[in-house]
Scaffold this motif. Structure first.
Motif, PDB file in Angstrom:
ATOM      1  N   GLY A 124      25.021  55.212  39.482  1.00  0.00           N
ATOM      2  CA  GLY A 124      24.753  53.758  39.436  1.00  0.00           C
ATOM      3  C   GLY A 124      23.748  53.431  38.349  1.00  0.00           C
ATOM      4  N   GLY A 157      26.764  50.637  37.295  1.00  0.00           N
ATOM      5  CA  GLY A 157      26.520  49.315  37.877  1.00  0.00           C
ATOM      6  C   GLY A 157      27.459  48.276  37.286  1.00  0.00           C
ATOM      7  N   GLY A 198      20.046  51.425  41.572  1.00  0.00           N
ATOM      8  CA  GLY A 198      21.355  50.994  41.034  1.00  0.00           C
ATOM      9  C   GLY A 198      21.818  49.692  41.658  1.00  0.00           C
ATOM     10  N   LEU A 242      29.510  52.731  45.800  1.00  0.00           N
ATOM     11  CA  LEU A 242      28.721  53.293  44.703  1.00  0.00           C
ATOM     12  C   LEU A 242      27.929  54.485  45.223  1.00  0.00           C
ATOM     13  CD1 LEU A 242      27.803  52.644  41.715  1.00  0.00           C
ATOM     14  CD2 LEU A 242      25.800  51.619  42.759  1.00  0.00           C
ATOM     15  N   GLU A 280      25.270  57.572  44.668  1.00  0.00           N
ATOM     16  CA  GLU A 280      24.183  58.067  43.803  1.00  0.00           C
ATOM     17  C   GLU A 280      23.627  59.373  44.356  1.00  0.00           C
ATOM     18  OE1 GLU A 280      22.316  58.280  41.299  1.00  0.00           O
ATOM     19  OE2 GLU A 280      22.803  56.588  40.010  1.00  0.00           O
TER      20      GLU A 280
END
Ligand code: 3HC
Ligand code: NAI
Length: 700
Positions: A300, A305, A331, A320, A322
């Protein structure tokens, strides 16, 4: 089947146009329309309605006819026939009424449109101006300022907005045909007058000289060097100051000037190149697509992003992932901030922002990607890390999920080989900022399946990107071609130039930003770090990177550190020259044994642009890009190349491939084979006196 048919029903003559796919105003359509209007003058009809079949009202002049000898009747003549009709004509608009199509509607006496329809005068995007009365009729109805905005932006507007601007008389939600006929019947009953736009006079007080001057100045900046926007302003000025027929004559003269300009040829080339780029050679149209109803994104950071936002904007849920919770919150926070900025600028409402944000979920657990249709990896640019990510994806993702990498340079085949399903792996190379930049390079690996390629091309459209297909090589199409371009900028600098000179030559050519300013924007340390692991041979001659290296070692990394080749105003980010940099350049030149010299603007331009072209030709001969036009699309949409030059390969054709090849051979003699090795394809085409466009046609 005839493209124009006519029926008479209850005193209303209905003219139906049917010229798929977009009812462009081909010779057949123009002749048929003119004939229908003329014939209707003497029949029992009391009013006429123009309706279009298929997905849209007329989308404009037939662009394929431009550049060929004109064929009668001309569009202005057809529109004059419409306007002079002694029976009222109603245009019934659905889909998009664009360019000459909207000018036809303005030649009618009334306009009825579906609420979903759009109207516009996009000619400026083809390096043209509305050449069939649009510049004279639009300001008479909508006012000077609205007309200037519509024609110089080229952006279509909704029928509601067009209604508010008097450009449309009635907007209906459903059954356009019935509504247009009812409208015509009311005209008959009310014995309504023939409303000819030409009879309206514009109050000169509504269009002071300052208004035009302001537009001239803004457009000189926004559309640097482009003729069409300036000519549009001159036409609108004529609409205010001259009688209709003189204004039309002025429009005709300035339209012809645009049409025959290399700028319009370049922009028309881009119109077709963009549509061609979406097609994959050898891939049947009916290739089945895989569903893309949910997406996972790994990483991210800067790219992840922005990529997530594209899908959320299209209503597709995103997970998303991470490395840990802290990185994840960072992010997600950036995505939230970006949306808040867009909302503040009025680009989306608070409700839309909340809707988009609700579609983005965070995670640190690969299991959450088990059911997604597509995963896009955007972690650090490191092959081992990427392979590790793909091994994990292979273990958790459902069969048939598409696994994509956003790598800029790494080998997609090696990444695919980390999985048991290389046929599902593909490169999706977004450009920064990923939620803004239109280009998407789609990189097919050796084993990527056809349906994965087809799905990726279609998915690009869903998220409003312009896709271009590439094969695997270092830097794919765009970044690979940048290498000689940046190399030459650095060599010019040390051999005798300045950052200001190099950037101004390219910016005067039309680039959004010169190469030195771009290096500062991207960060000079990126190349520096990439060189760290390389041998002296791999790094190449020191004179190409000694200035950059010295700057990085001084802590001048570019914009992000406030200084690089330039210094930057901390508030406005405006770039400023720094005498220290020239002292450094001179010292480095001395250390390299280079005697600095005066370098002409022409040499500046040719070394940088021919470097790009030569690499583009190699990319074509190796089959990395499908067509020269695809390379042009990459440069226009991804690198700020001026659209009025039509991209590097179209520009090459306009210069002449023989001249370019000969100049490159001369550079090889002068500067050495280490920098200049002419492409075999360029050599061949120069010898055959051909263009890249001809080569593309022969290899279609
Ligand atoms: N002339 C010739 N071909 C055209 C065309 C035109 N005006 N407009 C579209 N086409 C072709 C496309 O090349 C494409 O062909 P392909 O299938 O072989 O690739 C096909 O029609 C479908 O077009 P799109 O893929 O763009 O279809 P979309 O549905 O996505 O978009 C559209 C439809 C919004 C109408 C879009 O095609 C468009 O913007 N067209 C151009 C509009 C335009 O610029 N009009 C002004 C022309 S200049 C003019 O009118 C001068 C006048 O003032 C004298
Ligand atoms: P970045 O450094 O801003 O972000 C990378 C993110 O990945 C970080 O947030 C990091 O925490 C996360 N990450 C690292 N390892 C991970 C792992 N194993 N699992 C999950 N998350 C992990 O990097 P950026 O700029 O976003 O680049 C990402 C990729 O996109 C790179 O491959 C880069 O080459 C490519 N790219 C970058 C462009 C740019 O202009 N920055 C343009 C186009 C492509």
């Amino acid at each position: 089947m005839s493209v124009v048919t006519y029926t008479l029903e209850n005193e209303i003559g209905i003219i139906r146009l049917n010229n798929p796919p977009v009812n462009a105003l081909s010779l057949a359509l123009r002749s048929g329309l003119e004939e229908a209007i003329n014939n209707a003058q003497d029949d029992a009809s009391k009013a006429l309605v123009i309706l279009c079949e298929g997905r849209t009202f007329i989308a404009g002049a037939d662009i394929t006819e431009f550049g060929k000898p004109p064929m009668e009747p001309s569009l202005p003549a057809v529109i004059a026939t419409l306007e002079q009709s002694n029976k009222p004509i109603v245009a019934a608009i659905h889909g998009t009424a664009l360019g000459g199509g909207f000018e036809v509607a303005l030649g009618c006496h009334y306009r009825v449109a579906l609420s979903s329809a759009k109207v516009g005068l996009p000619e400026v995007k083809l390096g043209l101006l509305p050449g069939a009365g649009g510049t004279q009729r639009t300001p008479r109805l909508a006012g000077v300022e609205a007309a200037l905005e519509l024609m110089t932006s080229g952006n279509p507007i909704s029928s509601q907005k067009a209604h508010a601007l008097n450009l449309i008389d009635e907007v209906v939600d459903t059954d356009l045909e019935a509504a247009a006929i009812a409208f015509a019947q009311r005209l008959i009953t009310d014995q309504a007058p023939l409303k000819r736009i030409r009879d309206i006079n514009i109050d000169p007080a509504s269009a002071p000289k300052e208004l035009f001057d302001g537009y001239r100045k803004t457009l000189a900046r926004r559309a640097r060097g482009q003729i069409a926007p300036q000519n549009i302003i001159a036409c609108v000025e004529a609409a205010v100051n001259l009688p209709m027929d003189e204004g039309l004559a002025k429009e005709r003269q300035l339209f012809a000037e645009c049409l025959t300009s290399p700028q319009s040829a370049a922009m028309r080339h881009m119109f077709f190149a963009e549509r061609e780029a979406a097609k994959v050679k050898g891939l049947p149209k009916e290739t089945p697509l895989r569903p893309v109803n949910s997406v996972g994104i790994i990483g991210g950071g800067t790219m992840g992003g922005g990529i997530a936002m594209n899908f959320a904007n299209a209503g597709i849920p995103v997970t998303l992932l991470e490395i840990n919770d802290e990185a994840l919150q960072r992010g997600l926070g950036i995505i939230e901030k970006n949306y808040a900025i867009s909302a503040k600028k009025g680009k989306l409402s608070d409700a839309q922002m909340q809707q988009c944000l609700s579609l983005v979920q965070g995670s640190t657990d690969y299991q959450d990607l088990a059911e997604v249709d597509l995963v896009i990896e955007a972690v650090f640019e490191n092959l081992d890390i990427k392979k590790d990510v793909f091994t994990k994806l292979d273990a958790v993702c459902k069969p048939g999920a598409i696994l994509a990498t956003n790598t800029s340079y790494q080998d997609v085949d090696q990444i695919a080989a980390a999985t048991q399903r290389p046929q599902d792996v593909i490169g999706l190379h977004f450009f920064s900022p990923a939620n803004v930049m239109k280009l998407l390079e789609i990189v097919r690996g050796e084993k990527t399946a056809d349906d994965v390629i087809a799905t990726a091309m279609q998915m690009a459209k869903t998220i409003k990107k312009v896709p271009v297909l590439a094969r695997v090589c270092y830097g794919f199409i765009g970044n690979r071609m940048l290498q000689p371009y940046f190399r030459e900028s650095q060599l010019l600098l040390i051999e005798g130039s300045t950052p200001e000179k190099i950037d101004s030559v390219m910016e005067n050519f039309g680039m959004a930003m010169g190469p030195i300013a771009v290096s500062d924007l991207a960060g000079i340390d990126i190349g520096y770090k990439a060189r760290q692991g390389l041998s002296a041979e791999q790094k190449g001659p020191a004179k190409t990177h000694c200035v950059s290296d010295a700057l990085v070692e001084m802590g001048r990394l570019g914009q992000k550190s406030g200084a690089g080749f330039y210094t930057y105003d901390p508030e406005t980010r405006a770039r400023q020259s720094d005498p220290l940099v020239m002292e450094l350049v001179e010292a480095q030149a001395k250390a390299q044994g280079i005697e600095r010299r005066e370098i002409s603007d022409e040499e500046h331009l040719n070394r940088m642009t021919f470097g790009l072209i030569n690499e583009g030709a190699k990319i074509l001969e190796e089959g990395i890009a499908q067509r020269p036009g695809d390379i042009d699309v990459v440069y226009i949409y991804g690198y700020g190349y001026p659209v009025s030059r039509g991209g590097p390969m179209h520009y090459a054709d306009s210069v002449g491939l023989k001249k370019i090849y000969d100049t490159i051979c001369q550079y090889r003699e002068q500067y050495g084979e280490v920098f200049w090795q002419p492409s075999a394809l360029l050599k061949q085409l120069a010898e055959e006196n051909k263009t890249f466009a001809q080569w593309a046609q022969e290899n279609a």
